[in-house]
Write an enzyme that holds these catalytic residues in place. Structure first.
Site, PDB file in Angstrom:
ATOM      1  N   GLU A   1       0.816  -1.214   0.000  1.00 19.18           N
ATOM      2  CA  GLU A   1       0.000   0.000   0.000  1.00 19.18           C
ATOM      3  C   GLU A   1       0.852   1.268   0.000  1.00 19.18           C
ATOM      4  O   GLU A   1       0.478   2.271  -0.615  1.00 19.18           O
ATOM      5  CB  GLU A   1      -0.961  -0.004   1.191  1.00 19.18           C
ATOM      6  CG  GLU A   1      -1.988  -1.129   1.175  1.00 19.18           C
ATOM      7  CD  GLU A   1      -2.802  -1.188  -0.108  1.00 19.18           C
ATOM      8  OE1 GLU A   1      -2.976  -0.142  -0.769  1.00 19.18           O
ATOM      9  OE2 GLU A   1      -3.245  -2.291  -0.470  1.00 19.18           O
TER      10      GLU A   1
ATOM     11  N   ASP B   1       2.878  -1.035 -16.038  1.00 13.90           N
ATOM     12  CA  ASP B   1       2.788  -0.127 -14.901  1.00 13.90           C
ATOM     13  C   ASP B   1       3.643   1.128 -15.054  1.00 13.90           C
ATOM     14  O   ASP B   1       3.945   1.794 -14.071  1.00 13.90           O
ATOM     15  CB  ASP B   1       3.185  -0.863 -13.618  1.00 13.90           C
ATOM     16  CG  ASP B   1       4.594  -1.437 -13.681  1.00 13.90           C
ATOM     17  OD1 ASP B   1       5.237  -1.320 -14.743  1.00 13.90           O
ATOM     18  OD2 ASP B   1       5.040  -2.015 -12.673  1.00 13.90           O
TER      19      ASP B   1
END
Length: 681
Positions: free
Chosen positions: A198, A222
């Site tokens: 995260e 990405d």
């Protein structure tokens, strides 16, 4: 969460483009520099533990363990780097990012970097659970909660920096489940890298397959040059090569879902360092020398923090003579000494961490805890914290309550407002089924927007706020064929059934409230009997009320029974009204039995004198005492053998203050009844 934020704030898309251009420019500038970028970026961190004194209130040690894991992962000090497959060992990166728990809070006080907050918003947490945010340009805020999202099946989430610029600063930070923090305590090694993942998002890393939560669907990228295109993985296939065969995909990346992750790449390192130089989301100031001094993270901690006292118990309602276990929940520092004090208990004080106490005195009791260390001390006092039910009851036999007398309700019913917020049970005269008043829960608490577009001024109570109201005590031992009956009226301000999650539950207790047994539940759309109301609901006619009738088993024919009405809010709650509550049944008391005294108190209310009248079927030892509303004995009227026949005991009440008192009558050391006496002056 990101998609919802963009839907509500479409200007984020442009911010994403601007940040991506900044990121690529920053990376390109590093490539042209002759000197190596070896500066270690230190990030001050605060963990806000949102809890209800449950297992979600994780230990300091579990958080310290998480900080160690983060630093190992971001500095490539994790032991399992040895397991990185040969294809990626050359680009597995020391990101030169470290995390330190803040040692100074925003108000300049010493802290251990852990902030503990009691709130129902630990349940199904969302952005509105981000309570007490510390200024994000100085601290990385992490909120630890019990469950996340409307279904409670999310482990954690964070926003990209481009999504939380400007007025959206209040959305910044990370939500994480309590059992995904660290590798010890309530967590485990398998869950321990969720926060590593995260924080990657917080520092502008996407999943290796791209900007979705759906691995295994389509090959994607990405925006990182050294992470191969991939569909993403939820399993640990280290030879995965399906997007560009024979190129092996980076299944062991921390941004994967594979649970065998152990590395960031050099390209991800550069992207995160770019995010830490991006000013619009206040990442740039985090690691500045001035901020490290301001947050106390420039050097290893040397100060000893002051403790903050707190405690809880699993029950605040018990019978007289029952033990209650108290748990020290103090925080912010290691405790060297503690002193508990109790009123009405078998012990006046204790130095144990979690003492068990027997309360002998009836009614409300106060508990206090003082904790200290070499730096300072702190005291938490909870007045009227534990209610001790006496051996006698408020009522014998059947019962009816129309909630017309607010003073009587306040003296006999108990309102439990667990979060101590604005939503609570109370008497209202704005609506009723019969008479002029009813029991009312002001659960209408809609989100209020500010004048600033997109800014929430007040999120409202939201979901999972629990409010209880507990009845007086009843002796139902001589009642048969019992029913608990009431009328209620409830509206929701959601028109979508899936959003109506609130519930109404009714319990009973045979242990004075220490334990409760569920009798009745109505929840979701089934609870809504007054339809949709997008404003403060007040039932305007009897057609908006419904009858509830609950059969009470013969097992409830006991001498000390209480009932509890519990409401749990949803995001779109509205007001709830209850009226005409009664316990019906057949009273089986034999009026000619030797223990039936046929007691009356007259006049009642009284202002100078009153008289207790009763009749004995046989000679008995009669004891009559008088107690105040707090259970303190203020008079012994008689304690003597009396012959069969009628008797009268006068009471001079001129020296008593106006209020409610209780007259307890026993025969041959056996409790018979308690009558209420009201002094009016």
């Amino acid at each position: 969460a990101m998609n919802k934020l963009i839907k509500d704030n479409p200007e984020i898309i442009q911010k994403q483009k601007e940040m991506e251009q900044f990121t690529q420019d920053f990376i390109n500038s590093l490539k042209t520099k002759k000197t190596k970028d070896d500066e270690v970026y230190i990030i001050p961190v605060v963990f806000h533990v949102i809890h209800e004194y449950g297992t979600e209130n994780i230990s300091d040690a579990q958080i310290f363990d998480e900080i160690k894991i983060l630093n190992n992962d971001y500095r490539k000090l994790n032991a399992d780097t040895s397991a990185t497959i040969p294809e990626f060992k050359p680009i597995a990166s020391d990101c030169k990012i470290e995390f330190r728990l803040a040692q100074i809070d925003p108000d300049g006080r010493f802290t251990n970097g852990i902030d503990r907050i009691v709130s129902h918003r630990t349940n199904f947490a969302d952005d509105y659970s981000k309570l007490n945010q510390w200024v994000r340009e100085k601290y990385l805020n992490i909120w630890v909660v019990k469950s996340i999202g409307s279904t409670g099946d999310v482990a954690g989430y964070a926003y990209y920096p481009s999504a939380v610029t400007g007025i959206r600063f209040m959305n910044d930070g990370i939500l994480i489940l309590s059992n995904y923090v660290g590798s010890i305590g309530t967590s485990n090694p398998n869950n321990s890298r969720a926060l590593t993942h995260e924080i990657g998002h917080y520092l502008n890393l996407e999943h290796p397959w791209g900007d979705t939560n759906e691995p295994g669907v389509a090959c994607g990228d990405d925006n990182v040059s050294d992470t191969p295109p991939t569909k993403g993985s939820t399993t640990c296939n280290l030879s995965l090569s399906e997007c560009n065969p024979p190129i092996i995909e980076n299944v062991q990346n921390y941004m994967e879902y594979s649970y065998c992750d152990n590395m960031f790449t050099n390209g991800q390192k550069l992207r995160m360092r770019a995010a830490l130089n991006y000013t619009d989301a206040d990442r740039r100031n985090l690691w500045s020398a001035q901020n490290l001094i301001a947050t106390g993270t420039d050097v290893p901690p040397t100060q000893i923090c002051s403790p903050i006292a707190d405690f809880n118990t699993t029950t605040c309602f018990v019978c007289q003579g029952t033990s209650v276990l108290f748990k020290d929940a103090s925080w912010n520092a290691t405790i060297s000494d503690r002193l508990w004090t109790f009123t009405g208990a078998n012990i006046a004080s204790s130095t144990l961490t979690n003492p068990s106490v027997i309360f002998n005195d009836p009614y409300w009791q106060t508990v206090s805890l003082k904790v200290s260390n070499s730096t300072d001390s702190s005291t938490k006092t909870k007045n009227n914290y534990v209610f001790i039910s006496p051996s006698w009851t408020d009522y014998i036999g059947t019962y009816s309550e129309e909630f017309e007398d607010e003073a009587l309700f306040n003296n006999q019913w108990f309102v439990v407002n667990q979060d101590n917020n604005n939503s609570k049970w109370q008497i209202t005269k704005s609506a009723s089924y019969s008479g002029s008043a009813s029991l009312f829960l002001n659960a209408y608490s809609p989100m209020i927007m500010s004048s600033e577009p997109g800014v929430v001024a007040d999120p409202g109570i939201r979901a999972s706020d629990v409010d209880d109201v507990i009845s007086p005590s009843f002796d139902l031992s001589n009642v048969s064929s019992m029913n608990l009956n009431l009328k209620y009226s409830y509206a929701s301000y959601s028109i979508n059934a899936v959003d109506i999650t609130e519930s109404l539950k009714i319990y009973y207790s045979l242990t004075c409230g220490k334990t409760w047994v569920l009798l009745y539940t109505k929840q979701g759309p089934a609870l809504v009997n007054a339809g949709f109301r997008n404003s403060f609901f007040v039932p305007g006619s009897n057609s908006l009320w419904s009858q509830v009738s609950i059969d009470l088993a013969s097992s409830l024919a006991k001498p000390n029974v209480r009932f509890k009405i519990e409401y749990t809010s949803g995001i779109y709650s509205n007001n709830l009204y209850i009226d005409d509550l009664n316990i019906s049944g057949a009273n089986a008391i034999n009026e000619t039995s030797e223990n039936s005294l046929a007691i009356s108190v007259f006049p009642n209310p009284a202002n100078e004198n009153t008289t207790i009248n009763y009749h004995l079927q046989k000679e008995q030892n009669i004891k009559i005492d008088i107690f105040d509303i707090l259970g303190k004995q203020i008079g012994k009227l008689i304690n003597e053998n009396q012959n069969a026949g009628s008797h009268s005991v006068p009471i001079d009440v001129r020296n008593l203050s106006a209020g409610v008192y209780y007259i307890k009558v026993s025969a041959d050391n056996r409790y018979i009844t308690t009558n209420k006496l009201i002094i009016a002056k």
